[in-house]
Scaffold this active site. Structure first.
Site, PDB file in Angstrom:
ATOM      1  N   ASP A 177     -44.613   0.478 -18.842  1.00  0.00           N
ATOM      2  CA  ASP A 177     -45.959  -0.082 -18.885  1.00  0.00           C
ATOM      3  C   ASP A 177     -46.735   0.476 -17.698  1.00  0.00           C
ATOM      4  OD1 ASP A 177     -48.199  -1.599 -19.193  1.00  0.00           O
ATOM      5  OD2 ASP A 177     -47.188  -3.536 -19.146  1.00  0.00           O
TER       6      ASP A 177
ATOM      7  N   CYS B  52     -21.693 -11.209 -31.733  1.00  0.00           N
ATOM      8  CA  CYS B  52     -21.902 -10.700 -30.384  1.00  0.00           C
ATOM      9  C   CYS B  52     -20.716 -11.069 -29.495  1.00  0.00           C
ATOM     10  CB  CYS B  52     -23.204 -11.253 -29.798  1.00  0.00           C
ATOM     11  SG  CYS B  52     -23.118 -12.987 -29.264  1.00  0.00           S
TER      12      CYS B  52
ATOM     13  N   HIS C 285     -26.306 -12.995 -26.192  1.00  0.00           N
ATOM     14  CA  HIS C 285     -26.477 -13.507 -27.559  1.00  0.00           C
ATOM     15  C   HIS C 285     -27.905 -13.282 -28.063  1.00  0.00           C
ATOM     16  CE1 HIS C 285     -26.313 -16.116 -31.070  1.00  0.00           C
ATOM     17  NE2 HIS C 285     -27.473 -16.596 -30.647  1.00  0.00           N
TER      18      HIS C 285
ATOM     19  N   ASP D 226     -41.776  -5.257 -27.452  1.00  0.00           N
ATOM     20  CA  ASP D 226     -41.062  -5.525 -26.205  1.00  0.00           C
ATOM     21  C   ASP D 226     -41.442  -6.919 -25.740  1.00  0.00           C
ATOM     22  OD1 ASP D 226     -42.612  -5.592 -23.354  1.00  0.00           O
ATOM     23  OD2 ASP D 226     -43.813  -4.575 -24.885  1.00  0.00           O
TER      24      ASP D 226
ATOM     25  N   CYS E 292     -22.827 -14.906 -35.999  1.00  0.00           N
ATOM     26  CA  CYS E 292     -23.091 -13.875 -34.988  1.00  0.00           C
ATOM     27  C   CYS E 292     -21.788 -13.247 -34.514  1.00  0.00           C
ATOM     28  CB  CYS E 292     -23.829 -14.499 -33.799  1.00  0.00           C
ATOM     29  SG  CYS E 292     -24.229 -13.325 -32.490  1.00  0.00           S
TER      30      CYS E 292
ATOM     31  N   CYS F 107     -20.391 -14.922 -28.878  1.00  0.00           N
ATOM     32  CA  CYS F 107     -19.924 -15.748 -29.994  1.00  0.00           C
ATOM     33  C   CYS F 107     -18.501 -15.394 -30.421  1.00  0.00           C
ATOM     34  CB  CYS F 107     -20.892 -15.624 -31.171  1.00  0.00           C
ATOM     35  SG  CYS F 107     -22.511 -16.380 -30.830  1.00  0.00           S
TER      36      CYS F 107
END
Length: 388
Positions: free
Chosen positions: A92, A305, A334, A265, A303, A308
């Site tokens: 940015d 991930c 997560h 974003d 999930c 999890c």
């Protein structure tokens, strides 16, 4: 090689599949970029982001200019080497952060005088300086320096910010020297439909590599934000990437893709994670609640991930109730993984021309509670007051 390739548009919506080609690799779109304002996505390592599947992150020119300084990052090999992230990076320009310092800055057509929020030291940003600093950082995609009006801006201020953004956009392009670094222009215009259309036409007349929609998600109702997108995206060229800045709530990503946005974003996923709010297909859940104290199963059985797969909801509940930092890390993993899975499902739905069905199903199940709205209002306040 084209900077952006449009592969497919969903037959029943404006949702698009494509790829952004950069010197650090390809970024498939739609895509969500975790935010690492200070060259770090809070609590997460580059390896963890890689394992999740993230393709691009965002770093902030303003914050890195102040500390450790753009020159220091440059002397240490640029952002990729400095933070050990070797996939694409977008920076940015710092325009939003500078304009959020309303009590610490003055502005004219030449640039912005402001005081550092860190130590009160005086600084002056111009479009040329914003581009030069991003060249020093070595990002793959740099953003033009823009005048960001608040969501409550009246027509006079919104018009002035539009005109100044166009003026500065031209100066940014003239100042840019790194041909391997792409530069995106930003569409402003406040909450006025005709100004949004005018801004889009003016900015797209310039030779930017992609285009961003700025000045949204600053406190206005979501329906207003979606309306401004609908007024803007039809005027953006289909053969260049479209970036909605600062937006990352799951429901807003789905709504943005439906309106032709490619890149998102936001700090929201990691920020709410640090407050114990975890994403699920039904909405955000507060892991601190008593219902999780004895839950020996994973928090989200849908999930896969790291969090999890390896920890129970009861353990996460314990970490947060005990103010253990590991809880923030696991919740952040997560939430970022949830958004990555959402992006993959969106891409698959577009491939099959089933995005409208997918979006209707997802938005029908994903409930936004009053607590979610409170957290988002807090996030918008933090963002508007230049808090990380």
């Amino acid at each position: 090689m084209q900077n952006f390739e449009l592969w497919k548009t969903d037959v029943n919506s404006q949702a698009r599949l494509g790829v952004i080609n950069t010197t650090s690799g390809a970024v498939h779109t739609p895509v969500f970029c975790p935010v690492g304002s200070l060259a770090t996505v809070k609590t997460l390592t580059p390896d963890e982001l890689n394992d999740i599947g993230c393709e691009m992150i965002l770093a902030n020119n303003y914050h890195l200019y102040l500390r450790p300084t753009s020159q220091v990052v440059h002397e240490l090999g640029g952002l990729h080497n400095f933070m050990n992230w070797h996939k694409p990076i977008i920076t940015d320009s710092g325009g939003f952060q500078v304009f959020s310092l309303s009590h610490l800055r003055t502005i004219n057509d030449e640039g912005v005088n402001f005081k550092s929020h860190i130590d009160g030291s005086n600084h002056f940003f111009t479009p040329e300086k914003a581009i030069h600093m991003q060249e020093l950082l070595g990002s793959d995609i740099a953003m033009a320096f823009d005048h960001v009006p608040p969501s409550c801006a009246d027509r006079e201020l919104a018009t002035k910010s539009l005109e100044r953004t166009t003026l500065w956009a031209e100066r940014c392009l003239k100042a840019h020297t790194r041909k391997e670094q792409q530069v995106y222009g930003i569409v402003q215009g406040g909450m006025f439909s005709d100004l949004r259309r005018r801004a889009a036409q003016e900015i797209t007349a310039l030779s930017f590599d992609g285009f961003a929609v700025g000045g949204l998600s600053l406190g206005e109702p979501k329906e207003r934000m979606y309306g401004m997108l609908e007024e803007t995206t039809p005027f953006l060229p289909p053969d260049k990437a479209r970036y909605l800045m600062g937006v990352g709530a799951p429901e807003d990503i789905v709504a943005g893709v439906a309106r032709g946005i490619d890149v998102f974003d936001c700090v929201l996923p990691t920020r709410v994670a640090r407050n114990g709010a975890l994403f699920t297909d039904e909405g955000r859940k507060n892991i601190r609640r008593a219902q999780y104290i004895k839950m020996d199963d994973s928090f989200d059985p849908n999930c896969d991930c790291y969090t999890c797969r390896n920890f129970s909801a009861a353990y996460l509940n314990h970490l947060f109730r005990s103010d253990e930092l590991l809880g923030m890390r696991l919740a952040s993993i997560h939430n970022v993984a949830f958004l990555w899975r959402l992006i993959k499902n969106i891409r698959l739905a577009i491939t099959r021309d089933r995005f409208t069905i997918f979006a209707t199903d997802f938005l029908g199940r994903y409930q936004v509670t009053n607590e979610d709205k409170r957290l988002e209002q807090k996030e918008q306040w933090l963002k508007a007051n230049n808090r990380k």
